[in-house]
Motif scaffolding. Structure first.
Motif, PDB file in Angstrom:
ATOM      1  N   PHE A  10     -10.245  59.282  29.042  1.00 39.48           N
ATOM      2  CA  PHE A  10     -10.496  59.194  27.839  1.00 39.48           C
ATOM      3  C   PHE A  10     -10.493  60.408  27.060  1.00 39.48           C
ATOM      4  O   PHE A  10      -9.857  60.734  25.959  1.00 39.48           O
ATOM      5  CB  PHE A  10     -11.839  58.461  27.504  1.00 39.48           C
ATOM      6  CG  PHE A  10     -12.319  58.283  25.963  1.00 39.48           C
ATOM      7  CD1 PHE A  10     -11.855  56.972  25.481  1.00 39.48           C
ATOM      8  CD2 PHE A  10     -13.215  59.024  25.391  1.00 39.48           C
ATOM      9  CE1 PHE A  10     -12.178  57.032  24.204  1.00 39.48           C
ATOM     10  CE2 PHE A  10     -13.522  58.893  24.050  1.00 39.48           C
ATOM     11  CZ  PHE A  10     -12.940  57.685  23.289  1.00 39.48           C
ATOM     12  N   HIS A  22      -7.781  61.973  24.147  1.00 43.64           N
ATOM     13  CA  HIS A  22      -8.169  62.334  22.747  1.00 43.64           C
ATOM     14  C   HIS A  22      -8.414  63.441  22.493  1.00 43.64           C
ATOM     15  O   HIS A  22      -8.858  64.077  21.701  1.00 43.64           O
ATOM     16  CB  HIS A  22      -9.518  61.585  22.450  1.00 43.64           C
ATOM     17  CG  HIS A  22      -9.366  60.282  22.323  1.00 43.64           C
ATOM     18  ND1 HIS A  22      -8.812  59.689  21.262  1.00 43.64           N
ATOM     19  CD2 HIS A  22      -9.784  59.012  22.901  1.00 43.64           C
ATOM     20  CE1 HIS A  22      -8.863  58.287  20.944  1.00 43.64           C
ATOM     21  NE2 HIS A  22      -9.542  57.791  22.077  1.00 43.64           N
ATOM     22  N   ARG A  54     -17.004  50.538  26.743  1.00 46.57           N
ATOM     23  CA  ARG A  54     -16.472  49.100  26.351  1.00 46.57           C
ATOM     24  C   ARG A  54     -15.913  48.816  27.549  1.00 46.57           C
ATOM     25  O   ARG A  54     -14.750  48.745  27.858  1.00 46.57           O
ATOM     26  CB  ARG A  54     -15.355  49.525  25.385  1.00 46.57           C
ATOM     27  CG  ARG A  54     -15.802  49.931  24.082  1.00 46.57           C
ATOM     28  CD  ARG A  54     -14.776  49.891  23.232  1.00 46.57           C
ATOM     29  NE  ARG A  54     -14.847  50.432  21.963  1.00 46.57           N
ATOM     30  CZ  ARG A  54     -13.861  50.619  21.019  1.00 46.57           C
ATOM     31  NH1 ARG A  54     -12.658  50.290  21.209  1.00 46.57           N
ATOM     32  NH2 ARG A  54     -14.153  51.062  19.993  1.00 46.57           N
ATOM     33  N   SER A 100     -12.412  46.768  27.669  1.00 46.75           N
ATOM     34  CA  SER A 100     -11.283  47.463  27.179  1.00 46.75           C
ATOM     35  C   SER A 100     -10.149  47.609  28.198  1.00 46.75           C
ATOM     36  O   SER A 100     -10.384  47.921  29.356  1.00 46.75           O
ATOM     37  CB  SER A 100     -11.271  48.822  26.718  1.00 46.75           C
ATOM     38  OG  SER A 100     -10.254  49.670  26.240  1.00 46.75           O
ATOM     39  N   ARG A 114      -7.310  49.722  27.737  1.00 51.44           N
ATOM     40  CA  ARG A 114      -6.689  50.858  27.441  1.00 51.44           C
ATOM     41  C   ARG A 114      -7.514  52.112  27.528  1.00 51.44           C
ATOM     42  O   ARG A 114      -8.788  51.814  27.119  1.00 51.44           O
ATOM     43  CB  ARG A 114      -6.061  50.953  25.941  1.00 51.44           C
ATOM     44  CG  ARG A 114      -5.044  49.797  25.644  1.00 51.44           C
ATOM     45  CD  ARG A 114      -4.743  49.565  24.199  1.00 51.44           C
ATOM     46  NE  ARG A 114      -4.321  50.986  23.438  1.00 51.44           N
ATOM     47  CZ  ARG A 114      -4.786  51.317  22.355  1.00 51.44           C
ATOM     48  NH1 ARG A 114      -5.380  50.295  21.653  1.00 51.44           N
ATOM     49  NH2 ARG A 114      -4.532  52.346  21.783  1.00 51.44           N
ATOM     50  N   GLU A 125      -7.718  54.802  25.872  1.00 48.31           N
ATOM     51  CA  GLU A 125      -8.112  55.450  24.811  1.00 48.31           C
ATOM     52  C   GLU A 125      -8.974  54.708  23.811  1.00 48.31           C
ATOM     53  O   GLU A 125      -9.593  54.929  22.933  1.00 48.31           O
ATOM     54  CB  GLU A 125      -6.861  55.780  24.056  1.00 48.31           C
ATOM     55  CG  GLU A 125      -6.070  54.621  23.731  1.00 48.31           C
ATOM     56  CD  GLU A 125      -4.668  54.512  24.652  1.00 48.31           C
ATOM     57  OE1 GLU A 125      -3.900  54.051  24.269  1.00 48.31           O
ATOM     58  OE2 GLU A 125      -5.046  55.067  25.685  1.00 48.31           O
ATOM     59  N   THR A 126      -9.552  53.497  24.530  1.00 53.26           N
ATOM     60  CA  THR A 126     -10.588  52.418  23.714  1.00 53.26           C
ATOM     61  C   THR A 126     -11.786  52.396  24.902  1.00 53.26           C
ATOM     62  O   THR A 126     -12.298  51.409  24.576  1.00 53.26           O
ATOM     63  CB  THR A 126      -9.846  51.421  23.014  1.00 53.26           C
ATOM     64  OG1 THR A 126      -9.343  50.428  24.067  1.00 53.26           O
ATOM     65  CG2 THR A 126      -8.892  51.540  21.966  1.00 53.26           C
ATOM     66  N   TYR A 140     -16.964  53.748  22.903  1.00 51.66           N
ATOM     67  CA  TYR A 140     -17.076  53.519  21.516  1.00 51.66           C
ATOM     68  C   TYR A 140     -17.889  54.570  21.088  1.00 51.66           C
ATOM     69  O   TYR A 140     -18.973  54.746  21.424  1.00 51.66           O
ATOM     70  CB  TYR A 140     -17.610  52.055  21.093  1.00 51.66           C
ATOM     71  CG  TYR A 140     -17.856  51.987  19.608  1.00 51.66           C
ATOM     72  CD1 TYR A 140     -16.972  51.592  18.836  1.00 51.66           C
ATOM     73  CD2 TYR A 140     -19.040  52.270  19.017  1.00 51.66           C
ATOM     74  CE1 TYR A 140     -17.095  51.494  17.588  1.00 51.66           C
ATOM     75  CE2 TYR A 140     -19.329  52.040  17.742  1.00 51.66           C
ATOM     76  CZ  TYR A 140     -18.344  51.637  16.988  1.00 51.66           C
ATOM     77  OH  TYR A 140     -18.362  51.477  15.588  1.00 51.66           O
ATOM     78  N   ASN A 144     -12.620  55.467  17.942  1.00 47.65           N
ATOM     79  CA  ASN A 144     -12.837  54.018  17.914  1.00 47.65           C
ATOM     80  C   ASN A 144     -11.700  52.947  17.687  1.00 47.65           C
ATOM     81  O   ASN A 144     -11.722  51.873  18.178  1.00 47.65           O
ATOM     82  CB  ASN A 144     -14.150  53.689  17.211  1.00 47.65           C
ATOM     83  CG  ASN A 144     -15.532  54.349  17.297  1.00 47.65           C
ATOM     84  OD1 ASN A 144     -15.559  54.544  18.628  1.00 47.65           O
ATOM     85  ND2 ASN A 144     -16.150  54.649  16.293  1.00 47.65           N
ATOM     86  N   GLU A 145     -10.686  53.782  17.138  1.00 46.92           N
ATOM     87  CA  GLU A 145      -9.453  52.605  16.956  1.00 46.92           C
ATOM     88  C   GLU A 145      -8.495  53.220  18.121  1.00 46.92           C
ATOM     89  O   GLU A 145      -7.186  52.607  18.152  1.00 46.92           O
ATOM     90  CB  GLU A 145      -9.037  52.965  15.667  1.00 46.92           C
ATOM     91  CG  GLU A 145      -9.789  52.410  14.344  1.00 46.92           C
ATOM     92  CD  GLU A 145      -9.333  52.531  13.223  1.00 46.92           C
ATOM     93  OE1 GLU A 145      -8.089  52.636  12.577  1.00 46.92           O
ATOM     94  OE2 GLU A 145     -10.363  52.215  12.363  1.00 46.92           O
ATOM     95  N   GLY A 146      -8.698  54.003  18.902  1.00 47.37           N
ATOM     96  CA  GLY A 146      -7.705  54.473  19.977  1.00 47.37           C
ATOM     97  C   GLY A 146      -6.654  55.259  19.480  1.00 47.37           C
ATOM     98  O   GLY A 146      -5.521  55.118  20.177  1.00 47.37           O
TER      99      GLY A 146
END
Length: 181
Positions: free
Chosen positions: A49, A53, A86, A89, A91, A93-94, A97, A176-178
């Motif tokens: 993650f 990001h 999460r 999820s 993905r 990237e999500t 949270y 939060n929106e990836g």
């Protein structure tokens, strides 16, 4: 590739030069996770993650600490991003949270001296490669107790995107929106 994320692609020479810093980070992670040989799944997920990001986290750290205007702040403070898992999820990237982000003094952490040592090593390496300095961003998953420290090199010429909102709101939206860049 921008200067804040150029370390994602490294040559063998860069990897060799980065080994002292990497070795120190490994020691800190091993102590934090009970010296486990295998990296626990929550830490693997958090590292993945973080990697996805990295540009957004780096930019938020630079803005939050106002690092280019006052580099001395990076020796006293770091950016902490608070996360929750999460599990549903699909993905990377999500997978988490973001619930908040704050500039926090190093002294708030029991492992502050080890973190400062990591920062010094990363700073020396970054200065050798042309950066002005280094700051730390730490991602902390509150439900698993897992954390990941990400050093960020910066200089006065670090390209920063124009923001339509404050750094914290922008970071929360991207995490939060990836949204990855």
């Amino acid at each position: 590739m921008s200067r804040i994320c150029h370390r994602q692609i490294q040559s063998k020479a860069c990897q060799k030069a980065a080994w002292p810093s990497h070795k120190e980070k490994c020691k800190v992670n091993q102590r934090a996770h009970g010296g486990l040989g295998d990296v626990p799944a929550p830490l693997k997920d958090l590292r993945a993650f973080t990697s996805k990001h990295r540009p957004s986290l780096a930019e938020a750290g630079i803005r939050a600490l106002d690092a280019c205007a006052d580099p001395s702040r990076t020796k006293k403070f770091l950016l902490v991003v608070f996360l929750r898992s999460r599990p549903d999820s699909r993905r990377i990237e999500t997978m988490f949270y973001a619930t908040g982000a704050d500039v926090v003094p190093f002294d708030m952490f029991p492992q502050a001296e080890e973190m400062r040592g990591m920062l010094r090593l990363a700073h020396e390496e970054n200065v050798r490669t042309g950066f002005m300095g280094t700051l730390n961003v730490i991602l902390l998953c509150v439900d698993t107790g897992t954390s990941n420290v990400m050093p960020v090199g910066f200089d006065p010429h670090t390209p920063l995107e124009p923001l339509s909102m404050d750094w914290k709101s922008c970071l929360m939206k991207k995490l939060n929106e990836g949204i990855v860049s």
